[in-house]
Design a protein around this motif. Structure first.
Motif, PDB file in Angstrom:
ATOM      1  N   PHE A 179      -5.449   1.465  10.486  1.00  6.59           N
ATOM      2  CA  PHE A 179      -4.416   2.008   9.602  1.00  6.59           C
ATOM      3  C   PHE A 179      -3.074   1.556  10.151  1.00  6.59           C
ATOM      4  CE2 PHE A 179      -8.068   4.726   9.421  1.00  6.59           C
ATOM      5  CZ  PHE A 179      -8.236   4.941   8.065  1.00  6.59           C
ATOM      6  N   LYS A 180      -2.283   0.914   9.295  1.00  7.18           N
ATOM      7  CA  LYS A 180      -0.964   0.435   9.710  1.00  7.18           C
ATOM      8  C   LYS A 180       0.102   1.135   8.883  1.00  7.18           C
ATOM      9  CE  LYS A 180      -2.538  -4.255  10.664  1.00  7.18           C
ATOM     10  NZ  LYS A 180      -3.677  -4.393   9.755  1.00  7.18           N
ATOM     11  N   GLN A 181       1.185   1.500   9.560  1.00  2.22           N
ATOM     12  CA  GLN A 181       2.345   2.085   8.887  1.00  2.22           C
ATOM     13  C   GLN A 181       3.481   1.064   8.928  1.00  2.22           C
ATOM     14  OE1 GLN A 181       3.902   5.600  10.745  1.00  2.22           O
ATOM     15  NE2 GLN A 181       5.000   6.222   8.910  1.00  2.22           N
ATOM     16  N   PHE A 182       4.207   0.939   7.829  1.00  4.62           N
ATOM     17  CA  PHE A 182       5.271  -0.050   7.700  1.00  4.62           C
ATOM     18  C   PHE A 182       6.629   0.613   7.533  1.00  4.62           C
ATOM     19  CE2 PHE A 182       1.468  -2.232   6.725  1.00  4.62           C
ATOM     20  CZ  PHE A 182       1.686  -3.574   7.022  1.00  4.62           C
ATOM     21  N   LYS A 183       7.641  -0.070   8.030  1.00  3.66           N
ATOM     22  CA  LYS A 183       9.013   0.362   7.808  1.00  3.66           C
ATOM     23  C   LYS A 183       9.870  -0.896   7.725  1.00  3.66           C
ATOM     24  CE  LYS A 183      12.630   3.328   9.655  1.00  3.66           C
ATOM     25  NZ  LYS A 183      13.012   4.191  10.781  1.00  3.66           N
ATOM     26  N   ASN A 184      10.646  -1.009   6.675  1.00  6.91           N
ATOM     27  CA  ASN A 184      11.518  -2.169   6.470  1.00  6.91           C
ATOM     28  C   ASN A 184      10.763  -3.492   6.569  1.00  6.91           C
ATOM     29  OD1 ASN A 184      13.766  -0.449   6.186  1.00  6.91           O
ATOM     30  ND2 ASN A 184      14.037  -0.386   8.401  1.00  6.91           N
ATOM     31  N   GLY A 185       9.554  -3.536   6.025  1.00 12.18           N
ATOM     32  CA  GLY A 185       8.793  -4.774   5.972  1.00 12.18           C
ATOM     33  C   GLY A 185       8.124  -5.195   7.269  1.00 12.18           C
ATOM     34  N   LYS A 186       8.056  -4.276   8.242  1.00 12.21           N
ATOM     35  CA  LYS A 186       7.393  -4.591   9.508  1.00 12.21           C
ATOM     36  C   LYS A 186       6.436  -3.466   9.889  1.00 12.21           C
ATOM     37  CE  LYS A 186      10.751  -7.665  11.601  1.00 12.21           C
ATOM     38  NZ  LYS A 186      11.422  -8.011  12.848  1.00 12.21           N
ATOM     39  N   ILE A 187       5.440  -3.825  10.679  1.00 11.23           N
ATOM     40  CA  ILE A 187       4.464  -2.836  11.144  1.00 11.23           C
ATOM     41  C   ILE A 187       5.094  -2.042  12.286  1.00 11.23           C
ATOM     42  CG2 ILE A 187       2.170  -2.504  12.143  1.00 11.23           C
ATOM     43  CD1 ILE A 187       1.511  -5.378  10.990  1.00 11.23           C
ATOM     44  N   ILE A 188       5.106  -0.714  12.142  1.00 15.93           N
ATOM     45  CA  ILE A 188       5.671   0.121  13.204  1.00 15.93           C
ATOM     46  C   ILE A 188       4.598   0.903  13.961  1.00 15.93           C
ATOM     47  CG2 ILE A 188       7.948   0.354  12.173  1.00 15.93           C
ATOM     48  CD1 ILE A 188       7.089   3.207  11.289  1.00 15.93           C
ATOM     49  N   ARG A 189       3.422   1.064  13.346  1.00 15.63           N
ATOM     50  CA  ARG A 189       2.369   1.861  13.972  1.00 15.63           C
ATOM     51  C   ARG A 189       1.013   1.335  13.527  1.00 15.63           C
ATOM     52  NH1 ARG A 189       0.272   4.498  17.573  1.00 15.63           N
ATOM     53  NH2 ARG A 189       0.138   6.734  17.676  1.00 15.63           N
ATOM     54  N   SER A 190       0.063   1.324  14.454  1.00 15.80           N
ATOM     55  CA  SER A 190      -1.294   0.892  14.134  1.00 15.80           C
ATOM     56  C   SER A 190      -2.281   1.779  14.871  1.00 15.80           C
ATOM     57  CB  SER A 190      -1.483  -0.562  14.566  1.00 15.80           C
ATOM     58  OG  SER A 190      -2.828  -0.946  14.429  1.00 15.80           O
ATOM     59  N   TRP A 191      -3.279   2.260  14.138  1.00 16.06           N
ATOM     60  CA  TRP A 191      -4.380   3.017  14.731  1.00 16.06           C
ATOM     61  C   TRP A 191      -5.656   2.247  14.439  1.00 16.06           C
ATOM     62  CZ3 TRP A 191      -0.468   5.364  12.040  1.00 16.06           C
ATOM     63  CH2 TRP A 191       0.231   6.381  12.686  1.00 16.06           C
ATOM     64  N   GLU A 192      -6.463   1.990  15.466  1.00 11.24           N
ATOM     65  CA  GLU A 192      -7.722   1.277  15.290  1.00 11.24           C
ATOM     66  C   GLU A 192      -8.863   2.113  15.834  1.00 11.24           C
ATOM     67  OE1 GLU A 192      -7.583  -2.533  17.234  1.00 11.24           O
ATOM     68  OE2 GLU A 192      -5.946  -3.242  15.977  1.00 11.24           O
ATOM     69  N   LEU A 193      -9.961   2.123  15.114  1.00  7.89           N
ATOM     70  CA  LEU A 193     -11.183   2.799  15.559  1.00  7.89           C
ATOM     71  C   LEU A 193     -12.285   1.757  15.569  1.00  7.89           C
ATOM     72  CD1 LEU A 193     -12.787   5.326  16.301  1.00  7.89           C
ATOM     73  CD2 LEU A 193     -13.131   5.708  13.859  1.00  7.89           C
ATOM     74  N   PHE A 194     -12.835   1.472  16.773  1.00 14.14           N
ATOM     75  CA  PHE A 194     -13.849   0.436  16.955  1.00 14.14           C
ATOM     76  C   PHE A 194     -15.241   1.048  16.926  1.00 14.14           C
ATOM     77  CE2 PHE A 194     -10.293  -1.899  18.365  1.00 14.14           C
ATOM     78  CZ  PHE A 194     -10.638  -3.233  18.428  1.00 14.14           C
ATOM     79  N   SER A 195     -16.170   0.309  16.328  1.00 17.13           N
ATOM     80  CA  SER A 195     -17.593   0.666  16.422  1.00 17.13           C
ATOM     81  C   SER A 195     -18.124   0.088  17.724  1.00 17.13           C
ATOM     82  CB  SER A 195     -18.347   0.060  15.240  1.00 17.13           C
ATOM     83  OG  SER A 195     -18.400  -1.347  15.389  1.00 17.13           O
ATOM     84  N   PRO A 196     -19.319   0.499  18.131  1.00 14.29           N
ATOM     85  CA  PRO A 196     -19.930  -0.108  19.306  1.00 14.29           C
ATOM     86  C   PRO A 196     -20.114  -1.612  19.101  1.00 14.29           C
ATOM     87  CG  PRO A 196     -21.098   1.888  18.694  1.00 14.29           C
ATOM     88  CD  PRO A 196     -20.113   1.587  17.587  1.00 14.29           C
ATOM     89  N   ILE A 197     -20.167  -2.334  20.201  1.00 14.50           N
ATOM     90  CA  ILE A 197     -20.293  -3.790  20.158  1.00 14.50           C
ATOM     91  C   ILE A 197     -21.684  -4.203  19.694  1.00 14.50           C
ATOM     92  CG2 ILE A 197     -20.340  -5.872  21.598  1.00 14.50           C
ATOM     93  CD1 ILE A 197     -18.173  -4.600  23.304  1.00 14.50           C
ATOM     94  N   ASP A 198     -21.692  -5.216  18.833  1.00 14.97           N
ATOM     95  CA  ASP A 198     -22.909  -5.851  18.353  1.00 14.97           C
ATOM     96  C   ASP A 198     -22.888  -7.276  18.891  1.00 14.97           C
ATOM     97  OD1 ASP A 198     -25.138  -6.580  16.870  1.00 14.97           O
ATOM     98  OD2 ASP A 198     -23.964  -7.016  15.085  1.00 14.97           O
ATOM     99  N   THR A 199     -23.981  -7.779  19.427  1.00 13.27           N
ATOM    100  CA  THR A 199     -24.012  -9.143  19.944  1.00 13.27           C
ATOM    101  C   THR A 199     -25.010  -9.980  19.169  1.00 13.27           C
ATOM    102  OG1 THR A 199     -25.655  -8.563  21.600  1.00 13.27           O
ATOM    103  CG2 THR A 199     -23.355  -8.486  22.280  1.00 13.27           C
ATOM    104  N   ILE A 200     -24.687 -11.267  19.083  1.00 17.19           N
ATOM    105  CA  ILE A 200     -25.561 -12.206  18.383  1.00 17.19           C
ATOM    106  C   ILE A 200     -25.999 -13.267  19.395  1.00 17.19           C
ATOM    107  CG2 ILE A 200     -25.708 -13.945  16.575  1.00 17.19           C
ATOM    108  CD1 ILE A 200     -23.590 -12.379  15.064  1.00 17.19           C
TER     109      ILE A 200
END
Length: 141
Positions: free
Chosen positions: A120-141
């Protein structure tokens, strides 16, 4: 009759102003989606154009404490991990927010590692001001 004309005039102005606000929101949402897509291309040349100086990012993986980074941390991550690739699966924008579901993959010594990520990214004046990331467990190939 004068009152009727006045009421109709006020209603027309109100409707017109509401449509303008909706169009402005849609326009900024579309622009934010474009900026968000640039973020996932991970180009050093784009960072100052798309990320605010006071940017704060945080990501969560499993039950660990969130990892927090700023614009310099973002720049360092791109430099340190050049083989990371993001593939956006879903992107939704509303006003100053963009939500995405994407796959982040990287090749480490011939093993492809992938995470499914919600961001989820929040924008202000055309730029990213905040980012929240939620990762799943790693999958390998």
């Amino acid at each position: 009759m004068k009152k009727l004309v006045l009421v109709v005039s006020v209603l027309v102005m109100a409707i017109t102003s509401c449509q303008t606000v909706k169009e402005d929101t849609k326009s900024s949402s579309e622009e934010n989606k474009k900026i968000s897509t640039l973020y996932h291309e991970r180009n050093l040349e784009d960072i100052d154009k798309i990320i605010a100086d006071d940017f704060v990012g945080s990501y969560f993986y499993n039950d660990t404490k969130p990892i927090i980074w700023n614009i310099e941390g973002h720049r360092n991550a791109i430099t340190k991990f050049p083989g990371v690739r993001d593939s956006i699966l879903v992107q939704i924008a509303e006003g100053d927010w963009v939500a995405e579901r994407f796959i982040r993959s990287r090749n480490i010594e011939g093993i492809i590692m992938r995470n499914e990520v919600m961001q989820f990214k929040q924008f202000k004046n055309g730029k990213i001001i905040r980012s929240w990331e939620l990762f799943s467990p790693i999958d390998t190939i």
